[in-house]
Design a protein around this motif. Structure first.
Motif, short mmCIF file in Angstrom:
data_model
loop_
_atom_site.label_atom_id
_atom_site.label_comp_id
_atom_site.label_asym_id
_atom_site.label_seq_id
_atom_site.Cartn_x
_atom_site.Cartn_y
_atom_site.Cartn_z
N HIS A 10 0.85 -1.18 0.00
CA HIS A 10 0.00 0.00 0.00
C HIS A 10 0.89 1.24 0.00
O HIS A 10 1.84 1.33 0.79
CB HIS A 10 -0.90 -0.01 1.24
N THR A 12 0.63 5.61 -0.14
CA THR A 12 -0.20 6.81 -0.08
C THR A 12 0.63 7.99 -0.54
O THR A 12 1.73 8.21 -0.04
CB THR A 12 -0.73 7.06 1.34
N ALA A 86 -6.18 6.70 -7.79
CA ALA A 86 -6.34 5.78 -6.67
C ALA A 86 -6.95 4.47 -7.16
O ALA A 86 -8.05 4.47 -7.73
CB ALA A 86 -7.22 6.40 -5.60
N SER A 109 -3.34 4.95 -2.62
CA SER A 109 -4.28 5.94 -2.09
C SER A 109 -3.74 7.33 -2.39
O SER A 109 -2.52 7.54 -2.34
CB SER A 109 -4.44 5.78 -0.57
#
Lengths: 112, 114
Positions: A10, A12, A86, A109
Protein backbone atom coordinates in the motif's frame (compact mmCIF):
# COMPACT_ATOMS: atom_id res chain seq x y z
CA UNK A 1 10.63 -20.58 -8.95
CA UNK A 2 9.36 -17.94 -11.32
CA UNK A 3 7.87 -15.04 -9.45
CA UNK A 4 6.85 -11.42 -9.61
CA UNK A 5 7.20 -9.24 -6.56
CA UNK A 6 5.71 -5.87 -5.76
CA UNK A 7 7.37 -4.89 -2.50
CA UNK A 8 4.84 -2.23 -1.54
CA UNK A 9 1.42 -3.48 -0.50
CA UNK A 10 0.00 0.00 0.00
CA UNK A 11 1.30 3.44 -0.95
CA UNK A 12 -0.20 6.81 -0.08
CA UNK A 13 0.76 9.96 -1.96
CA UNK A 14 -0.58 13.48 -2.11
CA UNK A 15 -2.31 14.69 -5.22
CA UNK A 16 0.24 16.31 -7.50
CA UNK A 17 3.15 14.34 -6.08
CA UNK A 18 5.24 11.96 -8.14
CA UNK A 19 4.74 8.22 -7.96
CA UNK A 20 6.88 5.15 -8.43
CA UNK A 21 5.56 1.62 -8.01
CA UNK A 22 8.11 -1.13 -7.91
CA UNK A 23 8.06 -4.47 -9.69
CA UNK A 24 10.74 -7.15 -9.77
CA UNK A 25 10.70 -10.50 -11.50
CA UNK A 26 12.82 -13.61 -11.29
CA UNK A 27 13.30 -15.23 -14.67
CA UNK A 28 16.34 -16.26 -16.62
CA UNK A 29 15.19 -14.69 -19.85
CA UNK A 30 13.60 -11.32 -20.47
CA UNK A 31 9.88 -11.76 -20.26
CA UNK A 32 7.16 -9.61 -21.67
CA UNK A 33 6.17 -7.13 -18.99
CA UNK A 34 2.88 -5.46 -18.24
CA UNK A 35 1.27 -3.06 -15.83
CA UNK A 36 -2.47 -3.22 -15.21
CA UNK A 37 -4.69 -0.99 -13.12
CA UNK A 38 -7.85 -2.03 -11.33
CA UNK A 39 -10.30 0.56 -10.07
CA UNK A 40 -12.55 -0.53 -7.19
CA UNK A 41 -15.02 -3.19 -8.27
CA UNK A 42 -13.70 -3.25 -11.82
CA UNK A 43 -11.69 -5.54 -14.03
CA UNK A 44 -8.07 -4.95 -15.01
CA UNK A 45 -7.17 -2.32 -17.56
CA UNK A 46 -3.87 -2.44 -19.41
CA UNK A 47 -1.70 0.60 -18.67
CA UNK A 48 1.38 -0.30 -20.68
CA UNK A 49 3.57 -3.15 -21.85
CA UNK A 50 7.17 -3.86 -22.75
CA UNK A 51 8.16 -6.43 -25.33
CA UNK A 52 11.50 -5.20 -26.65
CA UNK A 53 13.32 -2.10 -27.86
CA UNK A 54 13.29 1.17 -25.97
CA UNK A 55 13.38 0.37 -22.27
CA UNK A 56 11.23 3.36 -21.36
CA UNK A 57 7.65 2.79 -22.39
CA UNK A 58 4.76 5.20 -22.32
CA UNK A 59 1.26 4.16 -21.39
CA UNK A 60 -2.17 5.58 -20.92
CA UNK A 61 -3.19 8.14 -18.29
CA UNK A 62 0.30 9.68 -18.21
CA UNK A 63 2.06 6.58 -16.86
CA UNK A 64 5.45 5.32 -17.95
CA UNK A 65 7.62 2.38 -16.96
CA UNK A 66 11.28 1.59 -17.31
CA UNK A 67 12.70 -1.87 -17.86
CA UNK A 68 16.08 -2.43 -16.21
CA UNK A 69 17.53 -5.78 -17.13
CA UNK A 70 20.39 -5.56 -14.63
CA UNK A 71 17.92 -5.12 -11.78
CA UNK A 72 15.16 -7.39 -13.16
CA UNK A 73 12.81 -4.52 -12.57
CA UNK A 74 9.96 -2.81 -14.37
CA UNK A 75 8.94 0.14 -12.23
CA UNK A 76 5.88 2.24 -12.99
CA UNK A 77 6.08 6.02 -12.69
CA UNK A 78 3.90 9.07 -12.98
CA UNK A 79 5.21 12.63 -12.49
CA UNK A 80 2.02 14.06 -10.99
CA UNK A 81 -0.67 11.89 -9.44
CA UNK A 82 -4.37 12.72 -9.77
CA UNK A 83 -7.05 11.69 -7.30
CA UNK A 84 -8.54 9.42 -9.99
CA UNK A 85 -5.34 7.34 -9.98
CA UNK A 86 -6.34 5.78 -6.67
CA UNK A 87 -6.62 2.08 -7.53
CA UNK A 88 -4.75 -1.18 -7.33
CA UNK A 89 -1.84 -1.74 -9.67
CA UNK A 90 -0.61 -5.10 -10.86
CA UNK A 91 2.63 -5.97 -12.53
CA UNK A 92 2.58 -9.07 -14.72
CA UNK A 93 5.05 -11.04 -16.80
CA UNK A 94 4.49 -13.33 -19.73
CA UNK A 95 7.40 -15.64 -20.30
CA UNK A 96 7.41 -16.22 -24.02
CA UNK A 97 4.76 -18.73 -24.97
CA UNK A 98 3.63 -19.38 -21.41
CA UNK A 99 1.01 -17.88 -19.19
CA UNK A 100 0.99 -14.73 -17.18
CA UNK A 101 2.28 -14.47 -13.66
CA UNK A 102 0.90 -11.56 -11.68
CA UNK A 103 2.42 -9.74 -8.77
CA UNK A 104 0.37 -9.40 -5.58
CA UNK A 105 -0.60 -5.81 -6.37
CA UNK A 106 0.04 -2.39 -4.86
CA UNK A 107 -2.87 -0.35 -3.60
CA UNK A 108 -2.48 3.37 -4.22
CA UNK A 109 -4.28 5.94 -2.09
CA UNK A 110 -4.23 9.62 -3.04
CA UNK A 111 -4.59 12.38 -0.46
CA UNK A 112 -6.30 15.62 -1.53
CA UNK B 1 -11.57 -2.28 -28.97
CA UNK B 2 -11.34 -5.70 -27.42
CA UNK B 3 -14.36 -6.48 -25.37
CA UNK B 4 -14.60 -9.19 -22.74
CA UNK B 5 -17.93 -9.49 -21.01
CA UNK B 6 -18.97 -11.52 -18.01
CA UNK B 7 -22.54 -12.58 -17.48
CA UNK B 8 -22.95 -11.22 -13.96
CA UNK B 9 -21.27 -8.51 -11.92
CA UNK B 10 -22.57 -9.88 -8.62
CA UNK B 11 -23.84 -13.30 -7.63
CA UNK B 12 -25.08 -14.70 -4.34
CA UNK B 13 -25.34 -18.47 -4.06
CA UNK B 14 -25.83 -21.02 -1.33
CA UNK B 15 -23.41 -23.72 -0.30
CA UNK B 16 -23.81 -26.80 -2.48
CA UNK B 17 -25.34 -25.01 -5.43
CA UNK B 18 -23.95 -25.48 -8.92
CA UNK B 19 -22.73 -22.13 -10.23
CA UNK B 20 -22.01 -21.09 -13.81
CA UNK B 21 -19.92 -18.05 -14.66
CA UNK B 22 -19.96 -17.08 -18.31
CA UNK B 23 -17.40 -15.11 -20.28
CA UNK B 24 -17.60 -13.92 -23.87
CA UNK B 25 -14.96 -12.18 -25.98
CA UNK B 26 -15.42 -10.55 -29.36
CA UNK B 27 -11.84 -10.51 -30.70
CA UNK B 28 -11.59 -14.03 -32.05
CA UNK B 29 -8.93 -14.80 -29.46
CA UNK B 30 -7.69 -18.35 -29.16
CA UNK B 31 -6.78 -18.17 -25.48
CA UNK B 32 -9.18 -17.63 -22.61
CA UNK B 33 -8.49 -17.62 -18.90
CA UNK B 34 -10.28 -17.72 -15.56
CA UNK B 35 -8.66 -16.17 -12.50
CA UNK B 36 -9.80 -15.62 -8.97
CA UNK B 37 -8.68 -12.59 -7.05
CA UNK B 38 -8.44 -12.44 -3.28
CA UNK B 39 -7.03 -9.68 -1.06
CA UNK B 40 -3.32 -10.13 -0.49
CA UNK B 41 -3.08 -13.02 -2.93
CA UNK B 42 -3.37 -11.18 -6.23
CA UNK B 43 -4.67 -13.05 -9.25
CA UNK B 44 -4.45 -16.81 -9.35
CA UNK B 45 -5.07 -18.81 -12.49
CA UNK B 46 -7.82 -21.42 -12.21
CA UNK B 47 -8.06 -22.78 -15.77
CA UNK B 48 -7.21 -21.68 -19.24
CA UNK B 49 -8.14 -22.77 -22.72
CA UNK B 50 -6.09 -22.38 -25.88
CA UNK B 51 -8.70 -23.70 -28.29
CA UNK B 52 -12.28 -24.87 -28.47
CA UNK B 53 -12.84 -27.94 -26.30
CA UNK B 54 -9.27 -27.67 -24.98
CA UNK B 55 -8.50 -26.82 -21.37
CA UNK B 56 -5.55 -26.79 -19.05
CA UNK B 57 -5.41 -26.60 -15.28
CA UNK B 58 -3.94 -23.50 -13.77
CA UNK B 59 -2.58 -23.08 -10.27
CA UNK B 60 -5.81 -23.64 -8.31
CA UNK B 61 -8.23 -25.85 -10.30
CA UNK B 62 -9.64 -27.80 -7.34
CA UNK B 63 -13.39 -27.35 -6.99
CA UNK B 64 -13.76 -25.87 -10.48
CA UNK B 65 -14.34 -27.09 -14.00
CA UNK B 66 -14.60 -25.27 -17.32
CA UNK B 67 -16.28 -25.59 -20.65
CA UNK B 68 -15.40 -24.13 -24.03
CA UNK B 69 -17.80 -25.25 -26.71
CA UNK B 70 -17.40 -22.12 -28.86
CA UNK B 71 -14.33 -20.02 -29.49
CA UNK B 72 -15.83 -16.85 -28.04
CA UNK B 73 -17.26 -18.35 -24.86
CA UNK B 74 -15.53 -19.79 -21.80
CA UNK B 75 -17.53 -20.96 -18.80
CA UNK B 76 -16.36 -21.56 -15.26
CA UNK B 77 -18.37 -24.07 -13.26
CA UNK B 78 -18.44 -24.54 -9.52
CA UNK B 79 -19.91 -28.02 -9.20
CA UNK B 80 -20.84 -27.58 -5.53
CA UNK B 81 -20.17 -24.10 -4.27
CA UNK B 82 -18.46 -23.68 -0.93
CA UNK B 83 -17.91 -20.62 1.24
CA UNK B 84 -14.18 -20.62 0.49
CA UNK B 85 -15.05 -19.95 -3.14
CA UNK B 86 -16.38 -16.52 -2.24
CA UNK B 87 -14.17 -14.31 -4.35
CA UNK B 88 -13.82 -12.01 -7.34
CA UNK B 89 -13.62 -13.98 -10.60
CA UNK B 90 -11.96 -12.45 -13.63
CA UNK B 91 -12.05 -13.71 -17.18
CA UNK B 92 -9.42 -12.76 -19.76
CA UNK B 93 -8.60 -13.50 -23.36
CA UNK B 94 -5.55 -13.22 -25.60
CA UNK B 95 -4.23 -14.21 -28.98
CA UNK B 96 -2.83 -17.70 -29.24
CA UNK B 97 0.46 -19.18 -30.25
CA UNK B 98 4.02 -18.37 -29.28
CA UNK B 99 3.68 -14.70 -30.00
CA UNK B 100 3.65 -11.54 -27.99
CA UNK B 101 0.27 -11.39 -26.41
CA UNK B 102 -1.66 -9.12 -24.12
CA UNK B 103 -4.42 -10.38 -21.88
CA UNK B 104 -7.65 -8.40 -21.93
CA UNK B 105 -9.91 -8.63 -18.92
CA UNK B 106 -13.60 -8.56 -18.29
CA UNK B 107 -15.17 -6.47 -15.50
CA UNK B 108 -15.23 -9.37 -13.04
CA UNK B 109 -17.92 -11.27 -11.17
CA UNK B 110 -18.05 -10.92 -7.42
CA UNK B 111 -19.40 -14.18 -6.02
CA UNK B 112 -20.68 -14.59 -2.48
CA UNK B 113 -21.37 -18.13 -1.28
CA UNK B 114 -23.49 -18.30 1.85
Amino acid sequence: AQSVTQPDIHITVSEGASLELRCNYSYGATPYLFWYVQSPGQGLQLLLKYFSGDTLVQGIKGFEAEFKRSQSSFNLRKPSVHWSDAAEYFCAVDLYGQNFVFGPGTRLSVLP
Amino acid sequence: DVKVTQSSRYLVKRTGEKVFLECVQDMDHENMFWYRQDPGLGLRLIYFSYDVKMKEKGDIPEGYSVSREKKERFSLILESASTNQTSMYLCASSRGGRVRKTQYFGPGTRLLVL
